[in-house]
Motif scaffolding. Sequence first.
Motif, short mmCIF file in Angstrom:
data_model
loop_
_atom_site.label_atom_id
_atom_site.label_comp_id
_atom_site.label_asym_id
_atom_site.label_seq_id
_atom_site.Cartn_x
_atom_site.Cartn_y
_atom_site.Cartn_z
N ILE A 48 0.86 -1.19 0.00
CA ILE A 48 0.00 0.00 0.00
C ILE A 48 0.89 1.23 0.00
CG2 ILE A 48 -1.81 1.24 1.24
CD1 ILE A 48 -2.67 -1.41 2.45
N THR A 49 0.68 2.11 -0.97
CA THR A 49 1.47 3.34 -1.10
C THR A 49 0.61 4.53 -0.72
OG1 THR A 49 2.72 2.33 -2.92
CG2 THR A 49 2.92 4.71 -2.63
N VAL A 61 -4.25 7.46 -0.37
CA VAL A 61 -3.77 6.15 -0.81
C VAL A 61 -3.62 6.16 -2.33
CG1 VAL A 61 -4.26 3.68 -0.90
CG2 VAL A 61 -4.87 5.00 1.14
N LEU A 62 -2.42 5.90 -2.81
CA LEU A 62 -2.16 5.93 -4.25
C LEU A 62 -2.27 4.56 -4.90
CD1 LEU A 62 0.90 8.36 -4.36
CD2 LEU A 62 -1.52 8.90 -4.67
N ALA A 63 -1.97 3.51 -4.16
CA ALA A 63 -2.01 2.18 -4.76
C ALA A 63 -2.15 1.12 -3.68
CB ALA A 63 -0.76 1.92 -5.60
N ILE A 64 -2.88 0.07 -4.02
CA ILE A 64 -2.99 -1.14 -3.18
C ILE A 64 -2.84 -2.33 -4.12
CG2 ILE A 64 -4.40 -2.49 -1.61
CD1 ILE A 64 -5.87 0.03 -0.83
N ARG A 65 -1.84 -3.14 -3.91
CA ARG A 65 -1.64 -4.30 -4.78
C ARG A 65 -1.32 -5.53 -3.94
NH1 ARG A 65 0.06 -0.28 -8.47
NH2 ARG A 65 -1.03 -0.52 -10.45
N ARG A 66 -1.74 -6.66 -4.47
CA ARG A 66 -1.47 -7.94 -3.79
C ARG A 66 0.03 -8.22 -3.84
NH1 ARG A 66 -6.14 -8.57 -6.94
NH2 ARG A 66 -8.00 -9.19 -5.76
N ASN A 67 0.53 -8.77 -2.75
CA ASN A 67 1.96 -9.03 -2.64
C ASN A 67 2.24 -10.52 -2.51
OD1 ASN A 67 4.69 -8.38 -2.50
ND2 ASN A 67 4.66 -8.17 -0.27
N TRP A 68 1.54 -11.30 -3.31
CA TRP A 68 1.85 -12.73 -3.40
C TRP A 68 1.64 -13.16 -4.84
CZ3 TRP A 68 -2.79 -10.93 -1.42
CH2 TRP A 68 -3.96 -11.42 -2.00
N LEU A 69 2.17 -14.31 -5.17
CA LEU A 69 2.03 -14.81 -6.53
C LEU A 69 0.64 -15.36 -6.76
CD1 LEU A 69 5.47 -16.59 -7.00
CD2 LEU A 69 4.75 -14.41 -7.97
N GLU A 70 0.15 -15.18 -7.97
CA GLU A 70 -1.22 -15.57 -8.27
C GLU A 70 -1.42 -17.08 -8.11
OE1 GLU A 70 -4.57 -14.86 -11.79
OE2 GLU A 70 -2.47 -14.29 -12.09
#
Length: 611
Positions: free
Chosen positions: A306-307, A315-324
């Motif tokens: 989360i940035t 909040v500028l970005a939220i991305r998953r931090n694991w491999l699909e």
Amino acid sequence: MAIEKSLYAAPSGLDSLQPDIQVEVEDTEAQPGDMVIELLPGGESSGDFDANLAEEMSESALQSLASELLADYDADIASRKDWLETYTRGLDLLGLKNEERTEPWPGACSVTHPLLLESAVKFQSELIVETFPSMGPVKTVIIGKETPEKKEAAVRVQDDMNYRLTEEMKEYRPEHERLLFSLSLAGNAFKKVYFDPALDRQTAVYVPAEDIVVPYGASSLDNAERVTHRMRKTKNELRRLQVAGFYRDIDLGEPMRVIDEMEKGKNKETGLAAVTDDRFQLLEMHVDLDLEGYEDEDGIALPYIITIEKGTSNVLAIRRNWLEDDKLKMRRQHFVHYGYIPGFGFYSFGLIHLIGGHTKAATSLTRQLIDAGTLSNLPGGLKARGLRIKGDDTPISPGEFRDVDIPSGAIRDNILPLPYKEPSATLVLLLDKIVDDGRRMAATADMQVSDMSANSPVGTTLAVLERMLKVLTAVQARIHYAMKQEFKLLAAIIRDNTPEDYSYEPEVGEASAKQSDYDMVEVIPVSDPNAATMSQKVVQYQAVQQLSQSAPHIYDLPYLHRQMIEVLGVKNAEKIIPMAGDMKPLDPVSENMAIITGKPVKAFLYQDHEA
């Protein structure tokens, strides 16, 4: 502009990795020299999995999330307050900036004892040679059973990575040297490993310890509840990332011109006068959350990146931090922690914490001794009010006589010099004691050659060296471990982006390193965690050579001598001491001549044996 994008980093031990976003931005009206941002994947992506989840959440939910995370960030900052204050105050002990003192009088001695800076420079100089030799910092270890194919793959991977780190990644060695210098002083330094699309290659950048914020009670990056990377970006850099779709395209206004105490201390020590910073401060937080609207069916908090823009709390970005394809949804690691001396919490101790007090005391004693010498050579005193001396404001030059008007009596009855003493011998002894204790604590004391007998056994010399270098050897072992983790992240990225046409021609093996080669070997640092310096390694090999004299038939003496030559840094050791494994097929005449002269030969299956 290099885009700092930790999402490109690849965890070690994984066969297939995919970048997290798929964006291409191209300005059709761009002029030559304008930058084009391309964020391209290495494989197929679902789009939904790699999306910026902040685009799909409500503003109220984002504001609530940002408020909660910023409160946690402030708590993490507070938990390391004592460590950070000690580090900030210790920067004044480096003596990198000349200052004019007005106490106890204008022009008093302002010299800073170089104990701290000397220890840091020695550490950096010794470790850069050991961890980054001229031939490259990487060597390989074969996984599983050793086969000819794995041997060739090991050579190709080692040559490939060393070429990339020494030639392709031109910034790697300077970044590593900066890391070692900061590591010795602060006790902590970090590397951020990612694939940089602007450079179209892997990147490992140095991150100062103050820019990585971790709860002090965490034992490591892997199990830390939060890891926050504080980044500074200009308005234009941030705008480019927004246009590229990496961050939400929202108006952030003008950046808040704020510099914290740590940055002010560094600027002051290095002579910079900057008191504000006109860049945005971004907090990239790697945290486990049970995100609203994306809850796990088992109620487990999942890893996200989360940035947040700190000035506006957006909040500028939220991305998953694991491999699909990772069913366990384990957090991907993008940082490597280098530590000097482990402490009570997450942050390690450095030379500032260990010998900062010694440096402060040595500086005080040095200034007292110099000031005492100044007063002794240029004494002052008292004189009678009626006594008049021509030009009494300037010192008397050698051979100069001045006129004196005295009210009565002798001159000595009208002048009283103050009883200034010569610099104290006790202070000199105390200074030497403090400096010696500090150097031993920092493991930078030099061994006197005269203390060792020329006839001392090699084992005795090795024991003395080991005792003196015990602290430095332990620190190097920690750096060796951290570099191993860094090389694993780099190898995973290189593996997934290895080109088929490889321009570098290795001396042994085929001319290209394939993806399958990286699966058969493991990359490790070339440094030896059991020996901190080359002299220690040489003494170790000398001890083995002495042992081999008692039973030479059980030793591979050519291999032993070749390894020692390599330790000494002599190039082409395989040509100086050829071995059977290095031999190449010879023509019949050359082979017969070698047999006649007693040189070793080797037969190959495909040779003409009758000839």
